[in-house]
Write a protein that holds these residues in place. Structure first.
Motif, PDB file in Angstrom:
ATOM      1  N   LEU A 189       0.832  -1.199   0.000  1.00 61.54           N
ATOM      2  CA  LEU A 189       0.000   0.000   0.000  1.00 61.54           C
ATOM      3  C   LEU A 189       0.872   1.256   0.000  1.00 61.54           C
ATOM      4  N   TYR A 190       1.908   1.267   0.859  1.00 61.41           N
ATOM      5  CA  TYR A 190       2.804   2.433   0.891  1.00 61.41           C
ATOM      6  C   TYR A 190       3.482   2.621  -0.466  1.00 61.41           C
ATOM      7  N   ASN A 191       3.952   1.511  -1.020  1.00 63.52           N
ATOM      8  CA  ASN A 191       4.615   1.608  -2.323  1.00 63.52           C
ATOM      9  C   ASN A 191       3.650   2.068  -3.410  1.00 63.52           C
ATOM     10  N   TYR A 192       2.399   1.633  -3.283  1.00 66.19           N
ATOM     11  CA  TYR A 192       1.407   2.005  -4.302  1.00 66.19           C
ATOM     12  C   TYR A 192       1.124   3.511  -4.239  1.00 66.19           C
ATOM     13  N   ILE A 193       1.042   4.041  -3.026  1.00 67.97           N
ATOM     14  CA  ILE A 193       0.800   5.489  -2.881  1.00 67.97           C
ATOM     15  C   ILE A 193       1.958   6.264  -3.505  1.00 67.97           C
ATOM     16  N   ASP A 194       3.164   5.802  -3.221  1.00 64.73           N
ATOM     17  CA  ASP A 194       4.360   6.375  -3.824  1.00 64.73           C
ATOM     18  C   ASP A 194       4.253   6.373  -5.358  1.00 64.73           C
ATOM     19  N   LEU A 195       3.844   5.224  -5.878  1.00 68.53           N
ATOM     20  CA  LEU A 195       3.675   5.064  -7.322  1.00 68.53           C
ATOM     21  C   LEU A 195       2.616   6.022  -7.873  1.00 68.53           C
ATOM     22  N   LEU A 196       1.508   6.148  -7.147  1.00 66.36           N
ATOM     23  CA  LEU A 196       0.424   7.027  -7.598  1.00 66.36           C
ATOM     24  C   LEU A 196       0.906   8.463  -7.744  1.00 66.36           C
ATOM     25  N   VAL A 197       1.644   8.926  -6.758  1.00 67.85           N
ATOM     26  CA  VAL A 197       2.111  10.314  -6.779  1.00 67.85           C
ATOM     27  C   VAL A 197       2.985  10.541  -8.010  1.00 67.85           C
ATOM     28  N   ILE A 198       3.925   9.626  -8.216  1.00 67.78           N
ATOM     29  CA  ILE A 198       4.870   9.813  -9.316  1.00 67.78           C
ATOM     30  C   ILE A 198       4.174   9.632 -10.675  1.00 67.78           C
ATOM     31  N   THR A 199       3.189   8.741 -10.719  1.00 64.62           N
ATOM     32  CA  THR A 199       2.450   8.510 -11.964  1.00 64.62           C
ATOM     33  C   THR A 199       1.617   9.734 -12.333  1.00 64.62           C
ATOM     34  N   ILE A 200       0.992  10.335 -11.336  1.00 64.80           N
ATOM     35  CA  ILE A 200       0.177  11.521 -11.610  1.00 64.80           C
ATOM     36  C   ILE A 200       1.074  12.703 -11.981  1.00 64.80           C
ATOM     37  N   PHE A 201       2.269  12.729 -11.399  1.00 63.60           N
ATOM     38  CA  PHE A 201       3.241  13.741 -11.813  1.00 63.60           C
ATOM     39  C   PHE A 201       3.578  13.564 -13.299  1.00 63.60           C
ATOM     40  N   ALA A 202       3.839  12.334 -13.701  1.00 61.42           N
ATOM     41  CA  ALA A 202       4.150  12.060 -15.115  1.00 61.42           C
ATOM     42  C   ALA A 202       2.974  12.441 -16.012  1.00 61.42           C
ATOM     43  N   PHE A 203       1.778  12.156 -15.557  1.00 61.96           N
ATOM     44  CA  PHE A 203       0.554  12.487 -16.294  1.00 61.96           C
ATOM     45  C   PHE A 203       0.462  14.000 -16.518  1.00 61.96           C
ATOM     46  N   MET A 204       0.802  14.744 -15.472  1.00 61.51           N
ATOM     47  CA  MET A 204       0.756  16.205 -15.588  1.00 61.51           C
ATOM     48  C   MET A 204       1.811  16.711 -16.586  1.00 61.51           C
ATOM     49  N   VAL A 205       3.053  16.252 -16.421  1.00 57.30           N
ATOM     50  CA  VAL A 205       4.121  16.727 -17.308  1.00 57.30           C
ATOM     51  C   VAL A 205       3.780  16.381 -18.757  1.00 57.30           C
ATOM     52  N   SER A 206       3.252  15.196 -18.958  1.00 59.64           N
ATOM     53  CA  SER A 206       2.870  14.754 -20.296  1.00 59.64           C
ATOM     54  C   SER A 206       1.799  15.661 -20.895  1.00 59.64           C
ATOM     55  N   THR A 207       0.854  16.067 -20.066  1.00 56.29           N
ATOM     56  CA  THR A 207      -0.241  16.914 -20.539  1.00 56.29           C
ATOM     57  C   THR A 207       0.246  18.335 -20.823  1.00 56.29           C
ATOM     58  N   VAL A 208       1.139  18.817 -19.963  1.00 55.16           N
ATOM     59  CA  VAL A 208       1.581  20.198 -20.109  1.00 55.16           C
ATOM     60  C   VAL A 208       2.568  20.345 -21.269  1.00 55.16           C
ATOM     61  N   PHE A 209       3.528  19.415 -21.361  1.00 56.63           N
ATOM     62  CA  PHE A 209       4.571  19.585 -22.373  1.00 56.63           C
ATOM     63  C   PHE A 209       4.358  18.744 -23.628  1.00 56.63           C
ATOM     64  N   ARG A 210       3.409  17.874 -23.611  1.00 61.97           N
ATOM     65  CA  ARG A 210       3.054  17.053 -24.770  1.00 61.97           C
ATOM     66  C   ARG A 210       4.207  16.199 -25.290  1.00 61.97           C
ATOM     67  N   THR A 211       5.219  15.967 -24.441  1.00 64.47           N
ATOM     68  CA  THR A 211       6.263  15.031 -24.852  1.00 64.47           C
ATOM     69  C   THR A 211       6.427  13.995 -23.744  1.00 64.47           C
ATOM     70  N   SER A 212       6.367  12.732 -24.138  1.00 63.15           N
ATOM     71  CA  SER A 212       6.436  11.691 -23.124  1.00 63.15           C
ATOM     72  C   SER A 212       7.857  11.558 -22.577  1.00 63.15           C
ATOM     73  N   GLY A 213       8.852  11.859 -23.422  1.00 60.75           N
ATOM     74  CA  GLY A 213      10.239  11.723 -22.985  1.00 60.75           C
ATOM     75  C   GLY A 213      10.535  12.557 -21.749  1.00 60.75           C
ATOM     76  N   LEU A 214      10.121  13.823 -21.799  1.00 69.84           N
ATOM     77  CA  LEU A 214      10.354  14.718 -20.666  1.00 69.84           C
ATOM     78  C   LEU A 214       9.631  14.207 -19.422  1.00 69.84           C
ATOM     79  N   ALA A 215       8.406  13.747 -19.613  1.00 71.16           N
ATOM     80  CA  ALA A 215       7.616  13.260 -18.474  1.00 71.16           C
ATOM     81  C   ALA A 215       8.284  12.054 -17.832  1.00 71.16           C
ATOM     82  N   ILE A 216       8.779  11.141 -18.674  1.00 66.65           N
ATOM     83  CA  ILE A 216       9.444   9.948 -18.141  1.00 66.65           C
ATOM     84  C   ILE A 216      10.735  10.354 -17.434  1.00 66.65           C
ATOM     85  N   GLY A 217      11.514  11.205 -18.093  1.00 62.22           N
ATOM     86  CA  GLY A 217      12.787  11.629 -17.524  1.00 62.22           C
ATOM     87  C   GLY A 217      12.633  12.289 -16.164  1.00 62.22           C
ATOM     88  N   LEU A 218      11.729  13.270 -16.089  1.00 59.23           N
ATOM     89  CA  LEU A 218      11.541  13.988 -14.830  1.00 59.23           C
ATOM     90  C   LEU A 218      11.038  13.061 -13.721  1.00 59.23           C
TER      91      LEU A 218
END
Ligand SMILES: Nc1ncnc2c1ncn2[C@@H]1O[C@H](COP(=O)(O)OP(=O)(O)OP(=O)(O)O)[C@@H](O)[C@H]1O
Ligand SMILES: [Mg+2]
Lengths: 303, 259
Positions: free
Chosen positions: B153-182
């Motif tokens: 559960l703790y690891n999943y919450i950690d994963l959720l935060v980072i996944t939603i961060f990637a989702f945001m970067v992907s939406t804002v910058f429209r490049t998946s590379g940057l989202a994955i990298g960050l």
């Protein structure tokens, strides 16, 4: 016959930074027509279309589709629209059919039969279960048309739809768009810079230049009157001699061009032949929409 | 509502009809098997129990995080790179609904991956190792399964935060590379930041995303550095996640699409 326009573009402007891409554009598009949108490169056709379908925000003014504002009532307004904006990009890792299912799910009440009907309409039934990545550009274009008509939209918006189609495909599309307008009452709004194309399929053409509407022309699809003066070119071996003989007109290349009616043309021909001048050909010089367009827009300046 | 589920169904189709997705699942399961066998061969002298093996193999959960980030980083950006966004948005659905359907599909994917991870881990552990009393896990208090699930559960919450961060970067910058990298940077360089700007030295540091991501540090009622508690970190994480989602939503809604 006064009918409520399908699209009302009301004083629309689009500014990005200090640049005005579209300047106070007002246009009503009547139902059941194939309506052309003509303009040189960079004149703002794609920008206008993007605003019509809600892809771009409208800086000023509003666009109503079937009476609903694309700004404030997007879902209702866009439910009447089918569109291809520039190239129709599809999901390449899906089959053509799966792509269609994808769009079918996004509009209410589209059955399997309707999908196949749309697919057959564009002649793609034999390849529809192949992956889109195996399609040629023209085939993707056809699939693009199929997804655009899938939900039987009142308004079909096509940005340069003949891009990448072969002559056969262009012809089929043209015929199909006319059928859609005539039989199903769909309004087709089509942009192009292939002017000869527009001439063949549109009822009305709006001309835009540098973001401003400069003319709206209704095209007459009936034949031009058989009598009446028309510029006629006589292709001859000695044009200078011919000009001297006839005493009117001008020379263009190896042709003598005179404004005459049909019987006068025959008389001139006889006269030339009698004088020992060889006439290789006679044709009516039509001033095409293209020429008119170039005249209106003052040549091919971009921007 | 039923219609909205069709949007999610579409997003699912676009995730699971890609070969890439199945390669991810295959890598997860194969590495689980590989490491299970390696541990088995390494433990021949001092045999370990199945539950201990589950615990040891749990380091492989970082793969689930990475794959979730990759999917989240792609789900909006790919529509822009493919140009399909134009057709997707010219439908009778507001952009908000389209974005929410994508977010839901990502969340479903993280759940599916986590489930496959857990099943593979348990299967490998219990097939290879004997189900004996664990030497590692404390007796009572939920037993080994409870411990494993709490950890997950703790690891999943950690994963959720980072996944939603990637989702945001992907939406804002429209490049998946940057989202994955960050996202990878946050995932792996977080510890370095925590060391550099430790909450005991800098008062503001306890509001950083990095230092709050590991909720496992509060296990058993422990108190973190500078008096941080589970409730505090949960609140900070919620704040970050809400901010990420708001930014993604705002940008997606306002953007002029000229792909
Ligand atoms: N995002 C943008 N930012 C600034 N200027 C833009 C942007 N998009 C387009 N333009 C400019 O707006 C003008 C109109 O572009 P638009 O794509 O609408 O032309 P068009 O009529 O479709 O041309 P074409 O026939 O080449 O397709 C051009 O001058 C173009 O440079
Ligand atoms: Mg264009």
């Amino acid at each position: 016959m006064v009918q409520e326009p399908v699209v009302r573009i009301q004083g629309v402007s689009k500014k990005i930074g200090s640049k005005t891409l579209i300047d106070n554009l007002t246009l009503d598009i009547p139902p059941g027509q194939v309506y052309g949108f003509l303009g040189p490169n960079g004149s703002g056709k794609t920008t206008t279309i993007r605003m019509m379908v809600g892809l771009m925000s409208i800086t000023q003014g509003d666009i109503l589709i079937q009476g609903s504002s694309i700004k404030s009532d997007f879902e209702r307004a866009v439910s009447h629209v089918g569109a291809i904006v520039e190239n129709p990009e599809m999901y390449k890792f899906l089959t053509g059919y799966q792509n269609m299912v994808h769009y079918a799910r996004m509009s209410p009440g589209i059955t399997r039969e309707r999908i196949m009907e749309a697919v057959e309409r564009v002649g793609m039934q034999h390849r529809i279960h192949d992956k889109v990545k195996t399609y040629s550009l023209g085939m993707r274009q056809r699939l693009g048309v199929a997804q655009a008509i899938l939900h039987r939209p009142k308004l079909l918006v096509l940005d340069e739809p003949t891009n990448g189609l072969d002559p056969q495909g262009i012809r089929e599309l043209r015929d199909y768009l006319r059928i859609l307008a005539k039989e199903e009452g769909t309004t087709v709004f089509v942009s192009s810079h292939l002017l000869s194309e527009m001439e063949l399929m549109c009822d009305t053409v709006a001309v835009i230049q540098q973001g401003r509407l400069i003319d709206v022309k209704e095209l007459n699809h009936g034949d031009a009157p058989a009598d009446g003066q028309r510029e006629t070119a006589f292709d001859v071996d000695h044009p200078a001699q011919a000009l001297e003989l006839i005493g009117a007109g001008r020379i263009e290349g190896s042709s003598l061009i005179v404004a005459v009616d049909r019987s006068a043309a025959a008389a001139i021909n006889a006269k030339l032949v009698m004088a020992g001048i060889s006439v290789y050909g006679i044709r009516v010089v039509t001033r095409s929409l293209e020429d008119q367009f170039l005249e209106m827009t003052g040549g091919g300046h971009i921007g | 509502m039923g219609d909205f589920l069709k949007l999610v169904q579409n997003e699912n189709m676009k995730i699971y009809r890609r070969l890439r997705t199945w390669i991810m699942f295959a890598i997860l399961v194969l590495l689980m098997m590989l490491f299970g066998v390696l541990f088995y061969m390494g433990s021949s002298s001092s045999p370990i129990g199945a539950w201990d093996a589950v615990d040891q193999l749990s380091f492989l959960y970082f793969l689930v995080s990475i794959f979730s980030v990759v999917v989240a980083a792609d789900i909006v950006a790919a529509e822009f790179t493919w140009g399909t966004i134009k057709l997707l948005l010219v439908r009778p659905w507001t952009r908000t609904k389209i974005l929410v359907s994508k977010l839901l599909a990502v969340l479903l994917f993280t759940l599916a991956m986590s489930a496959v991870y857990l099943l593979a881990n348990m299967a490998v552990s219990f097939l290879l190792f004997p189900d004996i009393q664990s030497g590692v896990f404390p007796k009572g208090s939920g037993g080994p399964l409870g411990y494993i699930m709490e950890d997950l559960l703790y690891n999943y919450i950690d994963l959720l935060v980072i996944t939603i961060f990637a989702f945001m970067v992907s939406t804002v910058f429209r490049t998946s590379g940057l989202a994955i990298g960050l996202s990878m940077f946050i995932l792996f360089a977080g510890n370095i930041f925590t060391m550099l700007f430790h909450p005991t030295r800098y008062a503001w540091a306890k509001y950083m995303l990095f230092v709050n991501m590991d909720l496992g540090q509060y296990r058993g009622g422990q108190v973190g550095p500078a008096g941080m508690t589970l409730g505090f970190s949960a609140a900070v994480l919620t704040g970050y996640v809400l901010a990420f989602l708001l930014i993604a939503w705002f940008v997606f809604k306002k953007r002029d699409v000229a792909a």
